[in-house]
Design an enzyme around this catalytic site. Structure first.
Site, PDB file in Angstrom:
ATOM      1  N   LYS A 133     -10.784  -4.463  19.205  1.00  0.00           N
ATOM      2  CA  LYS A 133      -9.106  -4.948  19.362  1.00  0.00           C
ATOM      3  C   LYS A 133      -8.675  -4.620  20.711  1.00  0.00           C
ATOM      4  O   LYS A 133      -7.588  -4.456  20.935  1.00  0.00           O
ATOM      5  CB  LYS A 133      -8.358  -4.168  18.477  1.00  0.00           C
ATOM      6  CG  LYS A 133      -8.723  -4.492  16.777  1.00  0.00           C
ATOM      7  CD  LYS A 133      -7.644  -3.968  15.753  1.00  0.00           C
ATOM      8  CE  LYS A 133      -8.021  -3.995  14.334  1.00  0.00           C
ATOM      9  NZ  LYS A 133      -7.257  -4.232  13.438  1.00  0.00           N
ATOM     10  N   ASN A 155       0.705  -1.185   0.081  1.00  0.00           N
ATOM     11  CA  ASN A 155       0.058   0.072   0.050  1.00  0.00           C
ATOM     12  C   ASN A 155       0.976   1.229   0.035  1.00  0.00           C
ATOM     13  O   ASN A 155       2.036   1.227  -0.035  1.00  0.00           O
ATOM     14  CB  ASN A 155      -0.920  -0.110   1.157  1.00  0.00           C
ATOM     15  CG  ASN A 155      -0.231  -0.093   2.439  1.00  0.00           C
ATOM     16  OD1 ASN A 155       0.538   0.824   2.945  1.00  0.00           O
ATOM     17  ND2 ASN A 155      -0.296  -1.218   3.262  1.00  0.00           N
TER      18      ASN A 155
HETATM   19  N1  CTP Z   1      -3.752  -3.861  11.883  1.00  0.00           N
HETATM   20  C1  CTP Z   1      -2.947  -5.026  12.455  1.00  0.00           C
HETATM   21  N2  CTP Z   1      -2.951  -6.274  11.884  1.00  0.00           N
HETATM   22  C2  CTP Z   1      -3.645  -6.346  10.621  1.00  0.00           C
HETATM   23  C3  CTP Z   1      -4.139  -5.149  10.057  1.00  0.00           C
HETATM   24  C4  CTP Z   1      -4.251  -4.003  10.760  1.00  0.00           C
HETATM   25  O1  CTP Z   1      -2.214  -5.048  13.383  1.00  0.00           O
HETATM   26  N3  CTP Z   1      -3.211  -7.555   9.860  1.00  0.00           N
HETATM   27  C5  CTP Z   1      -3.629  -2.692  12.960  1.00  0.00           C
HETATM   28  C6  CTP Z   1      -2.985  -1.474  12.059  1.00  0.00           C
HETATM   29  O2  CTP Z   1      -1.684  -1.249  12.236  1.00  0.00           O
HETATM   30  C7  CTP Z   1      -4.016  -0.332  12.558  1.00  0.00           C
HETATM   31  C8  CTP Z   1      -5.318  -0.932  13.095  1.00  0.00           C
HETATM   32  O3  CTP Z   1      -4.955  -2.441  13.095  1.00  0.00           O
HETATM   33  O4  CTP Z   1      -3.398   0.276  13.635  1.00  0.00           O
HETATM   34  C9  CTP Z   1      -6.219  -0.705  12.198  1.00  0.00           C
HETATM   35  O5  CTP Z   1      -6.064  -0.991  10.820  1.00  0.00           O
HETATM   36  P1  CTP Z   1      -7.179  -0.906   9.509  1.00  0.00           P
HETATM   37  O6  CTP Z   1      -6.586  -1.401   8.298  1.00  0.00           O
HETATM   38  O7  CTP Z   1      -7.696   0.526   9.439  1.00  0.00           O
HETATM   39  O8  CTP Z   1      -8.250  -2.015   9.844  1.00  0.00           O
HETATM   40  P2  CTP Z   1      -8.533  -3.254   9.758  1.00  0.00           P
HETATM   41  O9  CTP Z   1      -8.667  -3.881  11.033  1.00  0.00           O
HETATM   42  O10 CTP Z   1      -7.473  -3.877   8.731  1.00  0.00           O
HETATM   43  O11 CTP Z   1      -9.928  -3.392   9.281  1.00  0.00           O
HETATM   44  P3  CTP Z   1     -10.637  -2.584   7.696  1.00  0.00           P
HETATM   45  O12 CTP Z   1      -9.378  -2.869   6.894  1.00  0.00           O
HETATM   46  O13 CTP Z   1     -11.143  -3.652   7.310  1.00  0.00           O
HETATM   47  O14 CTP Z   1     -10.799  -1.293   8.038  1.00  0.00           O
END
Ligand code: CTP
Length: 407
Positions: free
Chosen positions: A348, A218
């Protein structure tokens, strides 16, 4: 906005803003870098006055320093009444850059035989010395002894670095980078309100390989996480930064762990969790990885289907294992989705979530600024205006500190 947050918001700006800084310049070929030091300090609002040795003026004329600093550059104070006292009284930091072996030795012995050494002898504040010399001079036991003596008195040394020296040799003696010198001045002026803390920060994107050439990733630049680690360090904490691939330079003094994919990031985070007091997950982690990685390059076809599986949710796992640690997550969204962020915070088990709508101008990936909303466990929502990521870093750390003090 509560007052402690306002203070945090202004912290970065006020560290150098309005400060009087004396820049002592001695006769080294590295003297040209002093011009950039003045530029960097004045850009952040400091007033810089230059005191130079006569040999420094053989490299660059005082007029150049006067033009860049907007103030008189002093080379001789003998004919003037109390200039060394007035200059030294008004300054909060005395930076000597570049500092030759000769000047370091003189300072350590209290010799006052020119404008620079006389002004320093009358000065009582923070001193930052940036040596620049040939490695054999730097390694000379007398120079080393004098550096240690000055350190014992609280003088801060920045560098020197290893590298190519102007004399054609390679070794230790190169003057530190201007960015590191300015950071040392900022740090010296910053109250150490995070001392005793050990902050674990994640940053950047993760990459999930498809084949030896391609990957899924990304646009994350890592700027937010790197800014948090730098700020934590500046405020007296220990900082560990686990980062996916970015073009950012790890701040000096931060324990840096470079990773590529989500599995490596998880491993590094879990390994460093036990000694951390807070975890801040700014990393934009790839939510999916290919079920299998092709050993050879995937060839062009009319259509390609890639099977993906979810990566492990590191933050969610930390939410189960966090104990008394403060856990802060980020939510990068397209749209200001407060409900979604609140759900993530709950799901979380976070203490704070930092929401940013990446579609807004000046917010999101690969820019130096962001517009964030911070939500806490009670559901309290605080909107912050467009700010530099360095300023947001300070706000997040202050919010963390507030929560920690209540634990
Ligand atoms: N995060 C994580 N592990 C993952 C995905 C995300 O630890 N596999 C953490 C990111 O570092 C961030 C938070 O979770 O602090 C939220 O990440 P985000 O991508 O916004 O949320 P997701 O839980 O992935 O949900 P979505 O993509 O559906 O919005």
């Amino acid at each position: 906005m509560i007052s402690s947050e306002k203070k945090a918001q202004n912290r970065f700006r006020i560290v150098l803003g309005g400060k009087n800084i004396l820049l002592g310049v001695t006769g080294s070929i590295a003297v040209y870098k002093s011009i950039d030091i003045i530029r960097g300090l004045t850009k952040e609002g400091a007033t810089v006055r230059v005191v130079m040795t006569e040999s420094a003026s053989h490299f660059i004329a005082p007029l150049t320093f006067e033009a860049v600093s907007g103030n008189r550059a002093y080379t001789d104070i003998s004919g003037e009444h109390l200039n060394h006292i007035n200059l030294s009284r008004d300054a909060q930091v005395f930076v000597i850059a570049p500092a030759t072996a000769n000047t370091i030795n003189k300072l350590s012995c209290g010799i006052a035989d020119n404008a620079l050494t006389t002004t320093w002898l009358a000065y009582k504040g923070i001193t930052v010395i940036v040596p620049a010399m040939n490695s054999r001079m730097y390694e000379n036991p007398i120079v080393q002894k004098n550096i240690r003596e000055l350190e014992k008195l609280g003088v801060i040394f920045v560098g020197p670095e290893q590298g190519n020296l102007i004399c054609g040799e390679e070794g230790i003696g190169r003057m530190a980078d201007v960015g590191d010198i300015i950071e040392a001045v900022r740090s010296a002026l910053t109250p150490k309100d995070l001392s005793g803390h050990n902050i674990l920060v994640t940053a950047g994107p993760t990459r999930e390989s498809l084949d030896p050439i391609r990957f899924i990733s990304n646009r994350s630049s890592g700027k937010m996480g790197f800014a948090i680690a730098a700020s934590a360090l500046r405020r007296g904490a220990k900082a560990t930064l686990v980062s996916g691939p970015t073009s950012q330079h790890p701040p000096k003094g931060v324990s840096f762990i470079s990773v590529e994919n989500t599995a490596e990031m998880r491993e590094a985070v879990l390994e460093n969790l036990p000694c951390s007091t807070a975890v801040i997950m700014t990393a934009a982690i790839a939510d999916f990885s290919p079920v299998s990685i092709s050993k050879s390059k995937i060839k062009k076809t009319d259509a390609l289907t890639i099977n993906l599986e979810p990566t492990s949710d590191i933050l969610k796992e930390l939410g189960r294992k966090k104990g008394r640690r403060i856990l802060i997550g980020f939510a990068a969204e397209t749209g200001k989705n407060i409900k979604n962020a609140k759900d993530k915070l709950k799901d979380k088990n976070l203490d704070l979530i930092v929401l940013n709508d990446i579609t807004q101008e000046g917010a999101g990936f690969d820019v130096d600024t962001n517009i964030v909303t911070i939500i806490d466990r009670r559901g309290e929502v605080t909107d912050y205006p467009l700010m530099k990521k360095t300023e947001i870093a300070d706000i997040i750390l202050s919010r963390m500190l507030q929560l920690k003090s209540k634990r």
